[in-house]
Design a protein around this motif. Structure first.
Motif, PDB file in Angstrom:
ATOM      1  N   ILE A 143    -103.540  37.203 -55.656  1.00  0.00           N
ATOM      2  CA  ILE A 143    -102.255  36.954 -54.781  1.00  0.00           C
ATOM      3  C   ILE A 143    -101.253  36.330 -55.458  1.00  0.00           C
ATOM      4  O   ILE A 143    -100.164  36.900 -55.152  1.00  0.00           O
ATOM      5  CB  ILE A 143    -102.901  36.081 -53.638  1.00  0.00           C
ATOM      6  CG1 ILE A 143    -103.851  36.701 -52.920  1.00  0.00           C
ATOM      7  CG2 ILE A 143    -101.685  35.706 -52.969  1.00  0.00           C
ATOM      8  CD1 ILE A 143    -103.591  38.066 -52.098  1.00  0.00           C
ATOM      9  N   GLN A 144    -101.296  35.324 -56.313  1.00  0.00           N
ATOM     10  CA  GLN A 144    -100.111  34.962 -57.344  1.00  0.00           C
ATOM     11  C   GLN A 144     -99.332  36.209 -57.973  1.00  0.00           C
ATOM     12  O   GLN A 144     -98.338  36.138 -57.915  1.00  0.00           O
ATOM     13  CB  GLN A 144    -100.702  33.928 -58.100  1.00  0.00           C
ATOM     14  CG  GLN A 144    -100.961  32.611 -57.463  1.00  0.00           C
ATOM     15  CD  GLN A 144    -101.519  31.510 -58.292  1.00  0.00           C
ATOM     16  OE1 GLN A 144    -101.748  31.874 -59.504  1.00  0.00           O
ATOM     17  NE2 GLN A 144    -101.517  30.080 -57.772  1.00  0.00           N
ATOM     18  N   LYS A 145    -100.349  37.058 -58.583  1.00  0.00           N
ATOM     19  CA  LYS A 145     -99.906  37.972 -59.604  1.00  0.00           C
ATOM     20  C   LYS A 145     -99.186  39.056 -58.573  1.00  0.00           C
ATOM     21  O   LYS A 145     -97.905  39.502 -59.085  1.00  0.00           O
ATOM     22  CB  LYS A 145    -100.939  38.667 -60.311  1.00  0.00           C
ATOM     23  CG  LYS A 145    -101.346  37.829 -61.514  1.00  0.00           C
ATOM     24  CD  LYS A 145    -102.463  38.889 -62.268  1.00  0.00           C
ATOM     25  CE  LYS A 145    -102.819  38.092 -63.498  1.00  0.00           C
ATOM     26  NZ  LYS A 145    -103.115  36.758 -63.405  1.00  0.00           N
ATOM     27  N   VAL A 146     -99.668  39.317 -57.669  1.00  0.00           N
ATOM     28  CA  VAL A 146     -98.977  40.254 -56.583  1.00  0.00           C
ATOM     29  C   VAL A 146     -97.835  39.657 -55.931  1.00  0.00           C
ATOM     30  O   VAL A 146     -96.767  40.762 -55.584  1.00  0.00           O
ATOM     31  CB  VAL A 146    -100.010  40.922 -55.417  1.00  0.00           C
ATOM     32  CG1 VAL A 146     -99.420  41.685 -54.433  1.00  0.00           C
ATOM     33  CG2 VAL A 146    -101.257  41.474 -56.095  1.00  0.00           C
ATOM     34  N   LEU A 147     -97.719  38.593 -55.797  1.00  0.00           N
ATOM     35  CA  LEU A 147     -96.628  38.256 -54.721  1.00  0.00           C
ATOM     36  C   LEU A 147     -95.470  37.385 -55.633  1.00  0.00           C
ATOM     37  O   LEU A 147     -94.643  36.729 -55.263  1.00  0.00           O
ATOM     38  CB  LEU A 147     -97.169  37.226 -53.545  1.00  0.00           C
ATOM     39  CG  LEU A 147     -97.763  38.004 -52.709  1.00  0.00           C
ATOM     40  CD1 LEU A 147     -98.178  37.066 -51.446  1.00  0.00           C
ATOM     41  CD2 LEU A 147     -97.329  39.157 -51.936  1.00  0.00           C
ATOM     42  N   LEU A 155     -94.479  45.818 -56.021  1.00  0.00           N
ATOM     43  CA  LEU A 155     -95.099  45.577 -54.843  1.00  0.00           C
ATOM     44  C   LEU A 155     -94.229  46.378 -53.627  1.00  0.00           C
ATOM     45  O   LEU A 155     -94.983  47.269 -53.062  1.00  0.00           O
ATOM     46  CB  LEU A 155     -94.874  44.002 -54.552  1.00  0.00           C
ATOM     47  CG  LEU A 155     -95.344  43.811 -53.079  1.00  0.00           C
ATOM     48  CD1 LEU A 155     -96.885  43.901 -52.962  1.00  0.00           C
ATOM     49  CD2 LEU A 155     -94.957  42.340 -52.551  1.00  0.00           C
ATOM     50  N   SER A 156     -92.843  46.457 -53.912  1.00  0.00           N
ATOM     51  CA  SER A 156     -92.141  47.261 -53.010  1.00  0.00           C
ATOM     52  C   SER A 156     -92.612  48.727 -53.193  1.00  0.00           C
ATOM     53  O   SER A 156     -92.527  49.690 -52.173  1.00  0.00           O
ATOM     54  CB  SER A 156     -90.657  47.016 -53.144  1.00  0.00           C
ATOM     55  OG  SER A 156     -90.061  47.602 -52.466  1.00  0.00           O
ATOM     56  N   ARG A 202    -105.121  48.283 -50.029  1.00  0.00           N
ATOM     57  CA  ARG A 202    -104.737  49.381 -50.648  1.00  0.00           C
ATOM     58  C   ARG A 202    -103.599  49.143 -51.648  1.00  0.00           C
ATOM     59  O   ARG A 202    -103.741  49.635 -52.829  1.00  0.00           O
ATOM     60  CB  ARG A 202    -104.299  50.648 -49.871  1.00  0.00           C
ATOM     61  CG  ARG A 202    -105.705  51.000 -48.993  1.00  0.00           C
ATOM     62  CD  ARG A 202    -105.497  52.541 -48.301  1.00  0.00           C
ATOM     63  NE  ARG A 202    -104.298  52.588 -47.585  1.00  0.00           N
ATOM     64  CZ  ARG A 202    -104.266  52.279 -46.172  1.00  0.00           C
ATOM     65  NH1 ARG A 202    -105.527  51.889 -45.655  1.00  0.00           N
ATOM     66  NH2 ARG A 202    -103.388  52.217 -45.397  1.00  0.00           N
ATOM     67  N   VAL A 203    -102.513  48.529 -51.097  1.00  0.00           N
ATOM     68  CA  VAL A 203    -101.437  48.036 -52.104  1.00  0.00           C
ATOM     69  C   VAL A 203    -101.991  47.125 -53.186  1.00  0.00           C
ATOM     70  O   VAL A 203    -101.650  47.412 -54.497  1.00  0.00           O
ATOM     71  CB  VAL A 203    -100.192  47.462 -51.373  1.00  0.00           C
ATOM     72  CG1 VAL A 203     -99.343  46.494 -52.291  1.00  0.00           C
ATOM     73  CG2 VAL A 203     -99.574  48.438 -50.492  1.00  0.00           C
ATOM     74  N   VAL A 204    -102.895  46.187 -52.962  1.00  0.00           N
ATOM     75  CA  VAL A 204    -103.303  45.412 -54.107  1.00  0.00           C
ATOM     76  C   VAL A 204    -104.234  45.961 -55.242  1.00  0.00           C
ATOM     77  O   VAL A 204    -103.928  45.828 -56.310  1.00  0.00           O
ATOM     78  CB  VAL A 204    -104.019  44.183 -53.411  1.00  0.00           C
ATOM     79  CG1 VAL A 204    -104.719  43.197 -54.656  1.00  0.00           C
ATOM     80  CG2 VAL A 204    -103.224  43.140 -52.570  1.00  0.00           C
ATOM     81  N   THR A 211    -103.799  45.990 -64.555  1.00  0.00           N
ATOM     82  CA  THR A 211    -104.244  44.806 -65.123  1.00  0.00           C
ATOM     83  C   THR A 211    -105.377  44.771 -65.885  1.00  0.00           C
ATOM     84  O   THR A 211    -106.084  45.876 -65.919  1.00  0.00           O
ATOM     85  CB  THR A 211    -104.217  43.931 -63.952  1.00  0.00           C
ATOM     86  OG1 THR A 211    -105.560  44.096 -62.992  1.00  0.00           O
ATOM     87  CG2 THR A 211    -103.056  43.871 -62.982  1.00  0.00           C
ATOM     88  N   ALA A 212    -105.998  43.832 -66.127  1.00  0.00           N
ATOM     89  CA  ALA A 212    -107.137  43.852 -67.220  1.00  0.00           C
ATOM     90  C   ALA A 212    -108.292  43.325 -65.831  1.00  0.00           C
ATOM     91  O   ALA A 212    -109.619  43.305 -66.461  1.00  0.00           O
ATOM     92  CB  ALA A 212    -107.121  42.726 -68.184  1.00  0.00           C
ATOM     93  N   TYR A 213    -108.181  43.128 -64.664  1.00  0.00           N
ATOM     94  CA  TYR A 213    -109.156  43.055 -63.854  1.00  0.00           C
ATOM     95  C   TYR A 213    -110.094  44.092 -63.561  1.00  0.00           C
ATOM     96  O   TYR A 213    -110.034  45.378 -63.834  1.00  0.00           O
ATOM     97  CB  TYR A 213    -108.718  42.707 -62.457  1.00  0.00           C
ATOM     98  CG  TYR A 213    -107.931  41.714 -62.225  1.00  0.00           C
ATOM     99  CD1 TYR A 213    -108.702  40.296 -61.679  1.00  0.00           C
ATOM    100  CD2 TYR A 213    -106.546  41.299 -62.215  1.00  0.00           C
ATOM    101  CE1 TYR A 213    -108.070  39.121 -62.028  1.00  0.00           C
ATOM    102  CE2 TYR A 213    -105.834  40.134 -62.146  1.00  0.00           C
ATOM    103  CZ  TYR A 213    -106.688  38.929 -61.904  1.00  0.00           C
ATOM    104  OH  TYR A 213    -106.189  37.664 -61.603  1.00  0.00           O
ATOM    105  N   PRO A 214    -111.563  43.809 -63.450  1.00  0.00           N
ATOM    106  CA  PRO A 214    -112.593  44.705 -63.562  1.00  0.00           C
ATOM    107  C   PRO A 214    -112.245  45.805 -62.540  1.00  0.00           C
ATOM    108  O   PRO A 214    -112.578  47.191 -62.570  1.00  0.00           O
ATOM    109  CB  PRO A 214    -113.779  43.818 -63.064  1.00  0.00           C
ATOM    110  CG  PRO A 214    -113.465  42.686 -63.807  1.00  0.00           C
ATOM    111  CD  PRO A 214    -112.232  42.348 -63.426  1.00  0.00           C
ATOM    112  N   LEU A 215    -111.780  45.675 -61.248  1.00  0.00           N
ATOM    113  CA  LEU A 215    -111.461  46.586 -60.343  1.00  0.00           C
ATOM    114  C   LEU A 215    -110.432  47.840 -61.011  1.00  0.00           C
ATOM    115  O   LEU A 215    -110.142  48.666 -59.960  1.00  0.00           O
ATOM    116  CB  LEU A 215    -111.106  46.103 -59.028  1.00  0.00           C
ATOM    117  CG  LEU A 215    -112.248  45.505 -58.197  1.00  0.00           C
ATOM    118  CD1 LEU A 215    -111.903  44.847 -56.892  1.00  0.00           C
ATOM    119  CD2 LEU A 215    -113.239  46.578 -58.060  1.00  0.00           C
ATOM    120  N   ALA A 216    -109.586  47.295 -61.868  1.00  0.00           N
ATOM    121  CA  ALA A 216    -108.848  48.023 -62.384  1.00  0.00           C
ATOM    122  C   ALA A 216    -109.495  49.417 -62.834  1.00  0.00           C
ATOM    123  O   ALA A 216    -108.912  50.593 -63.053  1.00  0.00           O
ATOM    124  CB  ALA A 216    -107.970  47.650 -63.566  1.00  0.00           C
TER     125      ALA A 216
END
Length: 359
Positions: A143-147, A155-156, A202-204, A211-216
């Motif tokens: 959330i911190q990264k997204v916002l 994001l927009s 869906r936006v997140v 990013t390097a997150y697994p869900l990427a």
């Protein structure tokens, strides 16, 4: 998914099996060797329901002693405490991180929608936590990264691409609004969730692609459509309806003090001598599981105790009387509660401590 032996992680396993059978989840249990028998019974019941084995992890598999006793010796008899939680680190977190290694992992965590805590977030970049019981399934770091301010253009852009143009006039002013003293990250998050939880997910998910997150690395993720918010009553309902059952230590037992009747139970899973227990829970252990209490007493030596008073002092008759009277006063103070569950009447001490042990 980690199974702690507590109600929330067990209910989450049931919930995801029933609602998302397409997820091939691997279950594990970090066994300290100091759990109550009811914990092992819950795990056995859960294995039967899931049709899968829950892998047992041990922090010291080559030691002749169980994991906790092994590390008590390593630490020279120094007992864990709220300010020195070596048990959490050594018996729960490190075995899990060694178990998953460097593979990309999504870790499902059973923190409820009525809890104000974040829970365990691994510092390893290959582990990503997801919270299916909450309206916001994402961890605080995501959330911190997204916002954050420098992510606002992305994001927009994602909102413009993924939302219906008919929503733009309502959504985009909110999306484009920067964080400020008058508009905090929490406020913006809640406003975006209020507007459309599934769209936010869906936006997140699109945001994570870079990013390097697994869900990427995932082409899709079925929990993007998850917009439920499960609370404590839902957890008990899931456990009972499934047949897995509520761990017996959550069930209230009547006690009597000075001619008055009260109720006690355990508010958490985890080691039977957990230092986060309330005093009345220690009394419950002494009266309901005297052999386990005696084992907890045996650790108190060389000046080390589980809390500010020793267990020898805690079980003196007048001290037990005072603890029961205090517990009874708390229960009477909260007697306006309409909940059928003792845990809703007691102070919400289950939220104190390490989520890795108790959820």
């Amino acid at each position: 998914m980690g199974i702690s032996g507590g109600k929330d992680s067990a209910a989450l396993a049931i919930y995801l099996r029933d609602k998302h059978p397409e997820l091939d989840i691997e279950y594990y249990f970090s066994d300290t060797g100091k759990e109550l028998d009811e914990t092992y019974e819950l795990i056995s019941n859960l294995e039967n329901y899931l049709g899968k084995t829950i892998t047992r992890l041990e922090a010291a598999p080559d030691s002749p002693e169980d994991s906790f006793d092994h590390f008590v010796k390593v630490y020279g008899g120094y007992l864990p405490s709220s300010s020195a939680r070596w048990c959490t680190k050594k018996l729960k977190l490190e075995p899990f991180e060694q178990f998953v290694g460097n593979d990309p992992v999504v870790s499902y965590v059973g923190i409820r929608g009525d809890e104000d805590r974040e829970g365990y977030i691994s510092r390893k970049p290959n582990i990503q936590s997801i919270f299916p019981f909450r309206r916001n399934i994402w961890s605080e770091d995501v959330i911190q990264k997204v916002l954050q301010a420098d992510a606002l253009p992305r994001l927009s852009s994602h909102y413009r691409e993924l939302s219906d143009p008919a929503q733009h006039s309502r959504l985009l002013p909110l999306v484009d609004a920067p964080l400020s003293r008058g508009f905090s990250q929490t406020q913006k998050l809640n406003a975006l969730l209020d507007a459309d939880v599934r769209l936010f997910n869906r936006v997140v998910f699109a945001f994570l692609r870079d990013t390097a997150y697994p869900l990427a690395q995932a082409a899709e993720f079925s929990l993007l459509d998850n917009d439920e918010n499960l609370v404590r009553a839902d957890i008990f309902h899931l456990l009972r309806k499934s047949g897995v059952g509520v761990p017996a230590y959550y069930e209230k037992i009547t006690f009597e003090v000075d001619g008055k009747k009260g109720e006690y139970a355990r508010s958490r899973s985890g080691c039977f001598f957990c230092f986060f227990q309330q005093k009345i829970e220690w009394v419950w252990l002494y009266e309901q599981h005297p052999k386990k209490f005696a084992l907890a007493q045996a650790y108190e030596k060389d000046g080390y105790t589980w809390m500010e008073e020793s267990l020898n002092d805690l079980i003196k008759p007048e001290r037990i009387r005072r603890i029961k009277l205090d517990a009874l006063a708390k229960q009477q103070k909260n007697s306006f509660s309409t909940s059928a569950y003792l845990l809703d009447v007691l102070d919400d001490e289950e939220e104190v401590g390490c989520a890795s042990c108790f959820i």
